[in-house]
Design a protein around this motif. Structure first.
Motif, PDB file in Angstrom:
ATOM      1  N   LEU A 114       0.830  -1.205   0.000  1.00 12.14           N
ATOM      2  CA  LEU A 114       0.000   0.000   0.000  1.00 12.14           C
ATOM      3  C   LEU A 114       0.864   1.254   0.000  1.00 12.14           C
ATOM      4  O   LEU A 114       0.702   2.130  -0.857  1.00 12.14           O
ATOM      5  CB  LEU A 114      -0.924   0.019   1.222  1.00 12.14           C
ATOM      6  N   PHE A 115       1.791   1.338   0.936  1.00 13.18           N
ATOM      7  CA  PHE A 115       2.605   2.551   1.061  1.00 13.18           C
ATOM      8  C   PHE A 115       3.503   2.756  -0.139  1.00 13.18           C
ATOM      9  O   PHE A 115       3.800   3.889  -0.517  1.00 13.18           O
ATOM     10  CB  PHE A 115       3.431   2.516   2.353  1.00 13.18           C
ATOM     11  N   ASP A 116       3.943   1.665  -0.774  1.00 17.82           N
ATOM     12  CA  ASP A 116       4.780   1.818  -1.980  1.00 17.82           C
ATOM     13  C   ASP A 116       3.972   2.414  -3.121  1.00 17.82           C
ATOM     14  O   ASP A 116       4.517   3.085  -3.993  1.00 17.82           O
ATOM     15  CB  ASP A 116       5.368   0.463  -2.393  1.00 17.82           C
ATOM     16  N   GLU A 117       2.677   2.171  -3.106  1.00 21.35           N
ATOM     17  CA  GLU A 117       1.806   2.670  -4.169  1.00 21.35           C
ATOM     18  C   GLU A 117       1.228   4.036  -3.810  1.00 21.35           C
ATOM     19  O   GLU A 117       0.991   4.875  -4.664  1.00 21.35           O
ATOM     20  CB  GLU A 117       0.663   1.680  -4.341  1.00 21.35           C
ATOM     21  N   ASN A 118       0.952   4.239  -2.528  1.00 20.36           N
ATOM     22  CA  ASN A 118       0.262   5.434  -2.044  1.00 20.36           C
ATOM     23  C   ASN A 118       0.907   5.869  -0.736  1.00 20.36           C
ATOM     24  O   ASN A 118       0.581   5.343   0.318  1.00 20.36           O
ATOM     25  CB  ASN A 118      -1.224   5.115  -1.837  1.00 20.36           C
ATOM     26  N   PRO A 119       1.856   6.810  -0.792  1.00 19.36           N
ATOM     27  CA  PRO A 119       2.630   7.174   0.397  1.00 19.36           C
ATOM     28  C   PRO A 119       1.822   7.904   1.468  1.00 19.36           C
ATOM     29  O   PRO A 119       2.305   8.082   2.571  1.00 19.36           O
ATOM     30  CB  PRO A 119       3.722   8.108  -0.157  1.00 19.36           C
ATOM     31  N   ASN A 120       0.604   8.327   1.123  1.00 17.49           N
ATOM     32  CA  ASN A 120      -0.201   9.032   2.128  1.00 17.49           C
ATOM     33  C   ASN A 120      -1.627   8.485   2.170  1.00 17.49           C
ATOM     34  O   ASN A 120      -2.580   9.177   1.804  1.00 17.49           O
ATOM     35  CB  ASN A 120      -0.204  10.542   1.838  1.00 17.49           C
ATOM     36  N   PRO A 121      -1.789   7.239   2.591  1.00 20.07           N
ATOM     37  CA  PRO A 121      -3.109   6.628   2.566  1.00 20.07           C
ATOM     38  C   PRO A 121      -4.005   7.164   3.677  1.00 20.07           C
ATOM     39  O   PRO A 121      -3.547   7.489   4.769  1.00 20.07           O
ATOM     40  CB  PRO A 121      -2.807   5.144   2.787  1.00 20.07           C
ATOM     41  N   SER A 122      -5.302   7.218   3.377  1.00 18.21           N
ATOM     42  CA  SER A 122      -6.295   7.566   4.393  1.00 18.21           C
ATOM     43  C   SER A 122      -6.655   6.300   5.162  1.00 18.21           C
ATOM     44  O   SER A 122      -6.228   5.200   4.791  1.00 18.21           O
ATOM     45  CB  SER A 122      -7.550   8.098   3.701  1.00 18.21           C
ATOM     46  N   GLU A 123      -7.490   6.465   6.189  1.00 20.41           N
ATOM     47  CA  GLU A 123      -7.935   5.282   6.924  1.00 20.41           C
ATOM     48  C   GLU A 123      -8.679   4.332   5.995  1.00 20.41           C
ATOM     49  O   GLU A 123      -8.500   3.113   6.069  1.00 20.41           O
ATOM     50  CB  GLU A 123      -8.824   5.676   8.100  1.00 20.41           C
ATOM     51  N   GLU A 124      -9.512   4.911   5.118  1.00 14.53           N
ATOM     52  CA  GLU A 124     -10.266   4.059   4.199  1.00 14.53           C
ATOM     53  C   GLU A 124      -9.322   3.306   3.263  1.00 14.53           C
ATOM     54  O   GLU A 124      -9.502   2.119   3.018  1.00 14.53           O
ATOM     55  CB  GLU A 124     -11.252   4.891   3.378  1.00 14.53           C
ATOM     56  N   ASP A 125      -8.303   4.001   2.765  1.00 15.43           N
ATOM     57  CA  ASP A 125      -7.314   3.345   1.888  1.00 15.43           C
ATOM     58  C   ASP A 125      -6.663   2.173   2.609  1.00 15.43           C
ATOM     59  O   ASP A 125      -6.451   1.107   2.023  1.00 15.43           O
ATOM     60  CB  ASP A 125      -6.205   4.327   1.479  1.00 15.43           C
ATOM     61  N   ILE A 126      -6.321   2.377   3.879  1.00  9.62           N
ATOM     62  CA  ILE A 126      -5.661   1.319   4.648  1.00  9.62           C
ATOM     63  C   ILE A 126      -6.595   0.137   4.825  1.00  9.62           C
ATOM     64  O   ILE A 126      -6.229  -1.022   4.586  1.00  9.62           O
ATOM     65  CB  ILE A 126      -5.192   1.849   6.016  1.00  9.62           C
ATOM     66  N   ARG A 127      -7.838   0.426   5.202  1.00  2.51           N
ATOM     67  CA  ARG A 127      -8.791  -0.671   5.435  1.00  2.51           C
ATOM     68  C   ARG A 127      -9.070  -1.439   4.154  1.00  2.51           C
ATOM     69  O   ARG A 127      -9.201  -2.666   4.162  1.00  2.51           O
ATOM     70  CB  ARG A 127     -10.086  -0.133   6.047  1.00  2.51           C
ATOM     71  N   ILE A 128      -9.144  -0.728   3.022  1.00  2.00           N
ATOM     72  CA  ILE A 128      -9.372  -1.398   1.742  1.00  2.00           C
ATOM     73  C   ILE A 128      -8.174  -2.278   1.381  1.00  2.00           C
ATOM     74  O   ILE A 128      -8.338  -3.417   0.926  1.00  2.00           O
ATOM     75  CB  ILE A 128      -9.653  -0.365   0.627  1.00  2.00           C
ATOM     76  N   ALA A 129      -6.971  -1.770   1.617  1.00  2.00           N
ATOM     77  CA  ALA A 129      -5.763  -2.543   1.286  1.00  2.00           C
ATOM     78  C   ALA A 129      -5.672  -3.817   2.115  1.00  2.00           C
ATOM     79  O   ALA A 129      -5.062  -4.802   1.687  1.00  2.00           O
ATOM     80  CB  ALA A 129      -4.518  -1.697   1.500  1.00  2.00           C
ATOM     81  N   LEU A 130      -6.282  -3.809   3.308  1.00  4.41           N
ATOM     82  CA  LEU A 130      -6.159  -4.953   4.212  1.00  4.41           C
ATOM     83  C   LEU A 130      -7.364  -5.887   4.173  1.00  4.41           C
ATOM     84  O   LEU A 130      -7.471  -6.807   4.981  1.00  4.41           O
ATOM     85  CB  LEU A 130      -5.939  -4.462   5.649  1.00  4.41           C
ATOM     86  N   ILE A 131      -8.301  -5.642   3.218  1.00  5.97           N
ATOM     87  CA  ILE A 131      -9.485  -6.507   3.122  1.00  5.97           C
ATOM     88  C   ILE A 131      -9.086  -7.965   3.014  1.00  5.97           C
ATOM     89  O   ILE A 131      -9.720  -8.847   3.591  1.00  5.97           O
ATOM     90  CB  ILE A 131     -10.367  -6.096   1.912  1.00  5.97           C
ATOM     91  N   GLY A 132      -8.014  -8.247   2.289  1.00  2.00           N
ATOM     92  CA  GLY A 132      -7.614  -9.631   2.057  1.00  2.00           C
ATOM     93  C   GLY A 132      -6.791 -10.241   3.171  1.00  2.00           C
ATOM     94  O   GLY A 132      -6.236 -11.329   2.998  1.00  2.00           O
ATOM     95  N   ASN A 133      -6.680  -9.570   4.314  1.00  2.00           N
ATOM     96  CA  ASN A 133      -5.892 -10.102   5.431  1.00  2.00           C
ATOM     97  C   ASN A 133      -6.754 -10.158   6.690  1.00  2.00           C
ATOM     98  O   ASN A 133      -7.120  -9.122   7.245  1.00  2.00           O
ATOM     99  CB  ASN A 133      -4.679  -9.208   5.693  1.00  2.00           C
ATOM    100  N   LEU A 134      -7.064 -11.353   7.122  1.00  2.00           N
ATOM    101  CA  LEU A 134      -7.903 -11.521   8.305  1.00  2.00           C
ATOM    102  C   LEU A 134      -7.063 -11.584   9.567  1.00  2.00           C
ATOM    103  O   LEU A 134      -5.948 -12.116   9.559  1.00  2.00           O
ATOM    104  CB  LEU A 134      -8.730 -12.812   8.198  1.00  2.00           C
ATOM    105  N   CYS A 135      -7.601 -11.028  10.644  1.00  2.00           N
ATOM    106  CA  CYS A 135      -6.949 -11.119  11.949  1.00  2.00           C
ATOM    107  C   CYS A 135      -7.999 -11.534  12.972  1.00  2.00           C
ATOM    108  O   CYS A 135      -9.068 -10.919  13.028  1.00  2.00           O
ATOM    109  CB  CYS A 135      -6.341  -9.771  12.344  1.00  2.00           C
ATOM    110  N   ARG A 136      -7.719 -12.554  13.746  1.00  2.00           N
ATOM    111  CA  ARG A 136      -8.685 -13.040  14.735  1.00  2.00           C
ATOM    112  C   ARG A 136      -8.448 -12.461  16.116  1.00  2.00           C
ATOM    113  O   ARG A 136      -9.227 -12.669  17.020  1.00  2.00           O
ATOM    114  CB  ARG A 136      -8.623 -14.577  14.796  1.00  2.00           C
ATOM    115  N   CYS A 137      -7.335 -11.780  16.281  1.00  2.00           N
ATOM    116  CA  CYS A 137      -6.959 -11.307  17.621  1.00  2.00           C
ATOM    117  C   CYS A 137      -7.286  -9.837  17.867  1.00  2.00           C
ATOM    118  O   CYS A 137      -7.874  -9.487  18.871  1.00  2.00           O
ATOM    119  CB  CYS A 137      -5.459 -11.491  17.856  1.00  2.00           C
TER     120      CYS A 137
END
Lengths: 155, 287
Positions: A114-137
């Motif tokens: 994400l940061f390599d593509e978009n050096p200043n991501p918003s919260e929404e950008d971050i959440r969208i980039a992490l859609i494919g990564n699940l965390c159970r904790c």
């Protein structure tokens, strides 16, 4: 019957003999001992197998290894340089963005992509980039916070 | 997974030759994001995988002769982030943003998705609504057909055993058009529980001149809701669209599965199509 596979992983070139059925995740783990690449759902949903191919995040459990002939692959093991943690790794530590740590290597790599593509991501950008990564904790809160703090420090 | 041999053609022509040679013993692989899981479950066991992923000649988005052409091996991510697509075919970009996750879109391809013909696949309803055609090629022949004729059944296409999907051609949308792709999901990036692709063209009086509605996630190839389209004609912003929703619900054919009952899915279709109309008209105005 095994076939030749030539790939670059974390900056090192490898020539391997690999059964065509093997996924990229299996090759990275079993041939190269890179256990930071995890196997979870094996159906492309959980994302713990995330690695970067030519800088782009992909799910290595979903990719036949032989499709990565000649590609440049980055795993979590290749992120720190000369013992210095990558800023994303440091941000995860500073913001306590992991608990059991199982999803963490993949989360960090997705964040890096994400940061390599978009050096200043918003919260929404971050959440969208992490859609494919699940965390159970963690409930994702501290992970997102780490990303936002990193964005703030860079911009 | 059963043993297999991985074949790497350097050109499309070579891929066609390999496919002609091995026919049903071979399976074409693009991104493999759908193919690998079904091979792991032993639903299919090809002896050869013909790798199309390396065919850069099929990785393109270009405007040619008044049409947009997308190579079959273009990744979802490329489509999603393309300037021309975001400007002239925003419904395509909207659809891609809803598909899976960044990782899937970085490796999976739009042509592979169509050839896989998952009834819940995202590209198909949108591309049908747009009026897309596909080009398929073999060692003998090249032919073009409308996408709705290409998708023939449950994970079935019109591809002969020696044919490869090569390109998707898309006509430009008429002026004063607005569009929307809406997808009911449990979590972002999930498979759709109910999906609606809508393209609406307004006349000079800001009334619906033409509407296209395509329903996805029906357990069949996407369904063109022609009665709903007729009911939508003449509508203005603020008009009730209850009749359109009722018509669409009659044309929908969802099946009960783990994602929901028929009743729930029909409710979703009604809800989505009303929102899709409203969004599309607003977006047509914005033009």
């Amino acid at each position: 019957m095994k076939q030749i596979l030539k790939i670059r992983v974390n900056g090192d070139d490898h020539e391997l003999y690999v059964d065509p059925r093997r996924s990229l995740a299996e090759v990275l783990r079993n041939e190269l001992g890179l256990l930071g690449v995890k196997e979870g759902c094996l159906t492309g949903y959980c994302g713990v197998c995330t690695v970067l191919i030519d800088g782009k995040s992909v799910k290595s459990c979903l990719i036949f290894a032989h499709q990565t002939q000649g590609k440049d692959i980055l795993t979590i093991e290749g992120l720190a340089t000369d013992g210095q943690l990558h800023p994303i790794q440091q941000a995860f530590i500073d913001h306590f963005a992991f608990q059991c740590g199982f999803c963490t290597p993949a989360m960090i790599l997705s964040m890096k992509a994400l940061f390599d593509e978009n050096p200043n991501p918003s919260e929404e950008d971050i959440r969208i980039a992490l859609i494919g990564n699940l965390c159970r904790c963690t409930g994702y809160h501290k992970i997102v916070e780490a990303g936002l703090a990193l964005a703030k420090s860079k911009n | 997974m059963k043993p297999l041999e991985f074949l790497e053609p350097k050109t499309l022509e070579e891929a066609c030759s390999l496919l002609s040679k091995h026919k049903e013993a071979a399976k074409l692989i693009a991104g493999g994001q759908s193919l690998r899981p079904i091979m792991r479950h032993r639903l299919i066991a090809p002896k050869y995988l013909i790798n199309l992923k390396g065919l850069s000649e099929l990785d393109y988005i270009k405007e040619l002769s008044g049409e947009l052409r997308i190579g079959a091996i273009t990744t979802h991510r490329t489509v999603e982030t393309s300037t021309v697509i975001n400007q002239k075919f925003p419904i395509l970009a909207e659809m891609e943003r809803s598909l899976g996750s960044v990782q899937i879109r970085n490796w999976g391809t739009i042509g592979g998705s169509l050839a896989h013909a998952d009834p819940s696949g995202d590209p198909a309803p949108v591309l049908i609504a747009i009026g897309a055609k596909v080009k398929v090629v073999s060692t003998k022949d090249e032919r073009e057909l409308p996408l709705e004729n290409f998708l023939t059944g449950y994970y079935e296409t019109a591809l002969e055993s020696d044919e490869i999907l090569k390109e998707i051609t898309i006509p430009y949308l008429p002026p004063n058009s607005g569009s929307a792709y809406l997808k009911e999901v449990i979590r972002a990036g999930d498979i759709g529980i109910a999906t609606v692709a809508a393209i609406i063209t307004l006349n000079s009086k800001q009334e619906v001149k033409e509407a296209k509605f395509v329903l996805g996630a029906q357990g069949t190839p996407p369904i063109r809701a022609t009665q709903a389209e007729r009911a939508a004609t003449g509508k203005r912003v603020g008009d009730s669209t209850e009749d359109v929703a009722e018509a669409a619900a009659k044309e929908a054919r969802p099946q009960t599965d783990i994602l929901g009952s028929v009743e729930y899915k029909l409710d979703m279709v009604k809800s989505l199509i009303k929102r899709a109309i409203s969004l599309s008209i607003t977006r047509a105005h914005a033009d």
